[in-house]
Design a protein around this motif. Structure first.
Motif, PDB file in Angstrom:
ATOM      1  N   ALA A 259     -22.889  -6.056   4.096  1.00 26.24           N
ATOM      2  CA  ALA A 259     -24.059  -6.882   3.804  1.00 26.24           C
ATOM      3  C   ALA A 259     -25.057  -6.786   4.947  1.00 26.24           C
ATOM      4  CB  ALA A 259     -23.643  -8.342   3.617  1.00 26.24           C
ATOM      5  N   GLY A 260     -26.342  -6.851   4.607  1.00 20.77           N
ATOM      6  CA  GLY A 260     -27.405  -6.915   5.604  1.00 20.77           C
ATOM      7  C   GLY A 260     -28.450  -7.923   5.170  1.00 20.77           C
ATOM      8  N   GLN A 261     -29.630  -7.859   5.774  1.00 18.28           N
ATOM      9  CA  GLN A 261     -30.753  -8.686   5.331  1.00 18.28           C
ATOM     10  C   GLN A 261     -32.052  -8.119   5.872  1.00 18.28           C
ATOM     11  OE1 GLN A 261     -32.709 -11.448   7.032  1.00 18.28           O
ATOM     12  NE2 GLN A 261     -31.854 -11.284   9.079  1.00 18.28           N
ATOM     13  N   ASP A 262     -33.119  -8.372   5.165  1.00 18.11           N
ATOM     14  CA  ASP A 262     -34.507  -7.939   5.428  1.00 18.11           C
ATOM     15  C   ASP A 262     -35.051  -7.041   4.331  1.00 18.11           C
ATOM     16  OD1 ASP A 262     -35.132  -9.355   7.708  1.00 18.11           O
ATOM     17  OD2 ASP A 262     -34.645  -7.727   9.099  1.00 18.11           O
ATOM     18  N   ALA A 263     -34.188  -6.470   3.503  1.00 18.35           N
ATOM     19  CA  ALA A 263     -34.613  -5.596   2.397  1.00 18.35           C
ATOM     20  C   ALA A 263     -35.448  -4.421   2.882  1.00 18.35           C
ATOM     21  CB  ALA A 263     -35.367  -6.397   1.332  1.00 18.35           C
ATOM     22  N   GLU A 264     -35.058  -3.828   4.012  1.00 17.52           N
ATOM     23  CA  GLU A 264     -35.742  -2.631   4.486  1.00 17.52           C
ATOM     24  C   GLU A 264     -35.548  -1.493   3.479  1.00 17.52           C
ATOM     25  OE1 GLU A 264     -34.514  -1.514   8.386  1.00 17.52           O
ATOM     26  OE2 GLU A 264     -35.608  -3.150   9.357  1.00 17.52           O
ATOM     27  N   LEU A 265     -36.497  -0.564   3.478  1.00 20.20           N
ATOM     28  CA  LEU A 265     -36.422   0.544   2.524  1.00 20.20           C
ATOM     29  C   LEU A 265     -35.122   1.333   2.676  1.00 20.20           C
ATOM     30  CD1 LEU A 265     -37.590   2.349   0.336  1.00 20.20           C
ATOM     31  CD2 LEU A 265     -38.868   3.571   2.124  1.00 20.20           C
ATOM     32  N   ALA A 266     -34.737   1.632   3.923  1.00 21.54           N
ATOM     33  CA  ALA A 266     -33.499   2.387   4.129  1.00 21.54           C
ATOM     34  C   ALA A 266     -32.302   1.645   3.551  1.00 21.54           C
ATOM     35  CB  ALA A 266     -33.290   2.653   5.619  1.00 21.54           C
ATOM     36  N   ALA A 267     -32.305   0.318   3.660  1.00 23.10           N
ATOM     37  CA  ALA A 267     -31.209  -0.480   3.115  1.00 23.10           C
ATOM     38  C   ALA A 267     -31.230  -0.449   1.591  1.00 23.10           C
ATOM     39  CB  ALA A 267     -31.308  -1.914   3.615  1.00 23.10           C
ATOM     40  N   ALA A 268     -32.417  -0.552   1.008  1.00 24.64           N
ATOM     41  CA  ALA A 268     -32.529  -0.483  -0.451  1.00 24.64           C
ATOM     42  C   ALA A 268     -32.005   0.864  -0.956  1.00 24.64           C
ATOM     43  CB  ALA A 268     -33.979  -0.692  -0.873  1.00 24.64           C
ATOM     44  N   ARG A 270     -29.789   2.736   0.591  1.00 22.75           N
ATOM     45  CA  ARG A 270     -28.319   2.741   0.772  1.00 22.75           C
ATOM     46  C   ARG A 270     -27.640   1.939  -0.337  1.00 22.75           C
ATOM     47  NH1 ARG A 270     -29.689   2.027   6.480  1.00 22.75           N
ATOM     48  NH2 ARG A 270     -29.307  -0.224   6.274  1.00 22.75           N
ATOM     49  N   ILE A 271     -28.283   0.856  -0.764  1.00 23.55           N
ATOM     50  CA  ILE A 271     -27.691   0.014  -1.811  1.00 23.55           C
ATOM     51  C   ILE A 271     -27.604   0.784  -3.128  1.00 23.55           C
ATOM     52  CG2 ILE A 271     -28.090  -2.019  -3.267  1.00 23.55           C
ATOM     53  CD1 ILE A 271     -29.181  -3.404  -0.697  1.00 23.55           C
ATOM     54  N   VAL A 272     -28.683   1.436  -3.525  1.00 19.25           N
ATOM     55  CA  VAL A 272     -28.624   2.196  -4.787  1.00 19.25           C
ATOM     56  C   VAL A 272     -27.756   3.441  -4.621  1.00 19.25           C
ATOM     57  CG1 VAL A 272     -30.842   1.294  -5.575  1.00 19.25           C
ATOM     58  CG2 VAL A 272     -30.769   3.492  -4.360  1.00 19.25           C
ATOM     59  N   GLY A 273     -27.582   3.898  -3.371  1.00 20.26           N
ATOM     60  CA  GLY A 273     -26.714   5.043  -3.109  1.00 20.26           C
ATOM     61  C   GLY A 273     -25.254   4.676  -2.959  1.00 20.26           C
ATOM     62  N   GLY A 274     -24.954   3.371  -2.856  1.00 18.77           N
ATOM     63  CA  GLY A 274     -23.571   2.908  -2.847  1.00 18.77           C
ATOM     64  C   GLY A 274     -22.923   2.721  -1.492  1.00 18.77           C
ATOM     65  N   THR A 275     -23.690   2.868  -0.380  1.00 18.99           N
ATOM     66  CA  THR A 275     -23.059   2.693   0.928  1.00 18.99           C
ATOM     67  C   THR A 275     -23.294   1.305   1.525  1.00 18.99           C
ATOM     68  OG1 THR A 275     -24.968   3.688   2.036  1.00 18.99           O
ATOM     69  CG2 THR A 275     -23.113   5.145   1.493  1.00 18.99           C
ATOM     70  N   THR A 328     -29.028  -6.851  -4.830  1.00 22.99           N
ATOM     71  CA  THR A 328     -27.976  -5.860  -5.025  1.00 22.99           C
ATOM     72  C   THR A 328     -28.554  -4.723  -5.867  1.00 22.99           C
ATOM     73  OG1 THR A 328     -27.187  -6.879  -7.069  1.00 22.99           O
ATOM     74  CG2 THR A 328     -26.219  -7.683  -5.010  1.00 22.99           C
ATOM     75  N   ALA A 329     -27.730  -3.727  -6.164  1.00 23.41           N
ATOM     76  CA  ALA A 329     -28.190  -2.631  -7.010  1.00 23.41           C
ATOM     77  C   ALA A 329     -28.595  -3.142  -8.393  1.00 23.41           C
ATOM     78  CB  ALA A 329     -27.086  -1.578  -7.138  1.00 23.41           C
ATOM     79  N   THR A 343     -41.662   0.671  -3.749  1.00 27.63           N
ATOM     80  CA  THR A 343     -41.860   1.281  -5.061  1.00 27.63           C
ATOM     81  C   THR A 343     -40.542   1.834  -5.575  1.00 27.63           C
ATOM     82  OG1 THR A 343     -42.312   3.518  -4.235  1.00 27.63           O
ATOM     83  CG2 THR A 343     -44.189   1.983  -4.347  1.00 27.63           C
ATOM     84  N   GLY A 344     -40.460   1.968  -6.888  1.00 34.23           N
ATOM     85  CA  GLY A 344     -39.266   2.548  -7.480  1.00 34.23           C
ATOM     86  C   GLY A 344     -39.032   3.966  -6.993  1.00 34.23           C
ATOM     87  N   THR A 345     -40.118   4.721  -6.812  1.00 38.63           N
ATOM     88  CA  THR A 345     -39.994   6.101  -6.329  1.00 38.63           C
ATOM     89  C   THR A 345     -39.423   6.135  -4.921  1.00 38.63           C
ATOM     90  OG1 THR A 345     -41.860   6.808  -7.694  1.00 38.63           O
ATOM     91  CG2 THR A 345     -41.246   8.225  -5.839  1.00 38.63           C
ATOM     92  N   ASP A 346     -39.889   5.210  -4.065  1.00 39.85           N
ATOM     93  CA  ASP A 346     -39.382   5.171  -2.694  1.00 39.85           C
ATOM     94  C   ASP A 346     -37.895   4.831  -2.665  1.00 39.85           C
ATOM     95  OD1 ASP A 346     -41.771   5.882  -1.535  1.00 39.85           O
ATOM     96  OD2 ASP A 346     -42.400   3.823  -1.124  1.00 39.85           O
ATOM     97  N   VAL A 347     -37.487   3.918  -3.530  1.00 34.65           N
ATOM     98  CA  VAL A 347     -36.095   3.474  -3.509  1.00 34.65           C
ATOM     99  C   VAL A 347     -35.175   4.486  -4.190  1.00 34.65           C
ATOM    100  CG1 VAL A 347     -34.456   1.715  -4.333  1.00 34.65           C
ATOM    101  CG2 VAL A 347     -36.678   1.023  -3.387  1.00 34.65           C
ATOM    102  N   TYR A 348     -35.584   4.958  -5.371  1.00 31.68           N
ATOM    103  CA  TYR A 348     -34.697   5.793  -6.183  1.00 31.68           C
ATOM    104  C   TYR A 348     -34.970   7.291  -6.060  1.00 31.68           C
ATOM    105  CZ  TYR A 348     -33.274   1.475  -8.497  1.00 31.68           C
ATOM    106  OH  TYR A 348     -32.797   0.220  -8.759  1.00 31.68           O
ATOM    107  N   GLY A 349     -36.103   7.640  -5.434  1.00 34.18           N
ATOM    108  CA  GLY A 349     -36.436   9.060  -5.316  1.00 34.18           C
ATOM    109  C   GLY A 349     -37.421   9.505  -6.362  1.00 34.18           C
TER     110      GLY A 349
END
Length: 353
Positions: A259-268, A270-275, A328-329, A343-349
Motif C-alpha cells: 500500500a502507498g498514498q498520493d496517487a502518483e502516476l508511477a504508483a497508478a 504499478r497498481i494496474v500492472g499488479g505490483t 485500487t485497480a 489520463t487513461g493513456t498515461d496510466v494504461y499506456g
C-alpha cells in the motif's frame, strides 16, 4: 556547512525567538498587517514549499498558482528542497517583500515555528498547507484527514491479508503527517495484532521520504525475515516504489501486497500492472482551490471559521480536513482518471485511447 549543523542553527533561532517574545507565546494578539482593502490593489500570497522533487508537489505548485491567479491575486512560490535553513531564509525574503499572507508546507514541523513567529511579527497570518507546523500559533491548517489515510491503507491490506507478517515503512519523522498516518494504520491493525493474527516484523522510518532509503529498509526487512513477508504498508507512493524495487530484486514483486498514498502516476501504473495493491488519492485540486480561496480571504482581512481543530502542541489550530479516497485497480478509472488527475493513456499506456 553541513545539513545537520544548519538544522541545529535553525532550531536555535526558533528557541531564541521564543525566548525574546514571551508575551506572544502566551497568546497576545498578533499585530495586523495593513490589509488590502482597495479593490485596485492586488493581494500577494507567499507560498513556501518544502520540496519540488516529487511529482505530487509539482502538481500542488501548479494548481495552487492557477487557483490564486484565478481569484485575481498574485503568488510568489519558493521551494527549499528539504533544507530547513533555506526554508527559513526564503520565508524571511517573502516577508520582506511585503506579502499579505504566507502559506507554508513545512519540511520540519518543529523548526518552521520560527517562520510563523517572524510572519506574525510583521502582521502576516500563516496557513499550514497539507502538513501541520508544531508548537506555533498557526492561523489555519488546510489538509486531508491524514489519520484516515492510514486507516484506508490498513483496511485495504488487512482485507487481503488477514494473517501473517507485516512490514511498515514510514516516512520522514520531520513531517507531522507521518505520525498521523501511522496512527491511522495501527488504529486498524492493532486488534489483529492483539489477537496474534498478524505480526509487525519490521517497522522503520524513511529519512526525507527517500525511495532509495525505503529500498534499503525493505531489503533489510526481507533479509531479517528470510523473505517471509506477507504484506507491506508504505507511508507514500515514493517509499512504496522503493519497497517494490526491493521485492523485484528477490523475485517477489506482485506476490506481496503493498500500500502507498498520493496517487502518483508511477504508483497508478504499478497498481494496474499488479505490483502495488493500492494508493490513497488526495484530490489536490480541491485542496489547492480551498487553500487559495481561504488565503485570499484572510489576506483581505476576512474572518474564517472552522468546525474542526487540531492541536499542534501549543494551540488548537482551526483546521479544514478534506476526505481522501482509496484507489485500487478496480476504481482507477472512476477516481484519479475521472478527475483528470491522470489520463487513461498515461496510466494504461498507448492502448488506452
Amino acid at each position: 556547512m553541513n545539513k545537520e549543523i544548519r538544522l541545529i542553527l535553525v532550531l536555535f533561532i526558533s528557541l531564541l525567538f521564543g525566548a525574546c517574545a514571551p508575551e506572544e507565546s502566551i497568546g497576545k494578539a498578533v499585530p495586523e498587517k495593513i490589509r488590502v482593502t482597495d479593490s485596485n490593489e492586488t493581494v500577494k500570497i507567499g507560498f513556501s514549499m518544502d520540496t519540488l522533487k516529487e511529482e505530487r508537489w509539482l502538481k500542488d505548485q501548479a494548481l495552487f498558482k492557477k487557483a490564486v491567479e484565478e481569484l485575481g491575486a498574485e503568488v510568489e512560490i519558493v521551494a527549499a528542497n528539504g533544507d530547513d535553513a533555506l526554508q527559513l531564509t526564503q520565508a524571511e525574503t517573502l516577508i520582506q517583500q511585503g506579502i499579505d499572507l504566507l502559506v507554508i508546507v513545512p519540511h520540519n514541523a518543529e523548526a518552521t515555528a520560527a517562520i510563523v513567529q517572524k510572519a506574525h511579527r510583521a502582521g502576516i497570518k500563516v496557513i499550514a498547507y497539507d502538513r501541520l507546523v508544531k508548537n506555533a500559533d498557526i492561523d489555519l491548517y488546510v489538509s486531508f484527514d491524514n489519520e484516515q489515510v492510514g486507516e484506508m491503507q490498513a483496511e485495504s491490506i488487512l482485507e487481503l491479508v488477514p494473517t501473517g507478517n507485516y512490514v511498515y515503512i514510514g516516512g520522514a519523522t520531520t513531517d507531522n503527517n507521518v505520525h498521523l498516518i501511522k496512527k491511522g494504520v495501527f488504529n486498524v491493525l492493532q486488534p489483529a495484532i492483539n489477537r496474534g493474527d498478524i505480526k509487525i516484523v519490521y517497522d522503520q522510518w524513511t529519512e526525507d521520504w527517500s525511495p532509495e532509503k525505503a529500498f534499503l529498509n525493505m531489503t533489510e526487512a526481507l533479509a531479517a525475515n528470510n523473505n517471509q513477508i506477507d504484506a507491506v504498508i508504505a507511508a507514500n507512493d515514493a517509499t512504496a516504489g522503493g519497497v517494490i524495487q526491493a521485492l523485484e530484486a528477490q523475485g517477489l514483486a506482485g506476490q506481496i501486497p503493498v500500500a502507498g498514498q498520493d496517487a502518483e502516476l508511477a504508483a497508478a501504473q504499478r497498481i494496474v500492472g499488479g505490483t502495488q495493491t493500492m494508493t490513497v488519492y488526495k484530490p489536490i485540486q480541491t485542496l489547492t482551490q480551498q487553500a487559495a480561496a481561504l488565503a485570499v480571504r484572510m489576506a483581505k482581512g476576512e474572518d474564517v471559521t472552522t468546525v474542526k481543530y487540531v492541536n499542534n502542541g501549543k494551540i488548537d489550530v482551526p483546521s479544514i480536513l478534506l476526505t481522501p479516497i482509496p484507489v485500487t485497480a478496480e476504481n482507477m478509472r472512476d477516481t484519479v482518471i475521472a478527475d483528470g488527475f491522470h489520463t487513461g493513456t498515461d496510466v494504461y499506456g498507448a492502448v488506452d485511447r
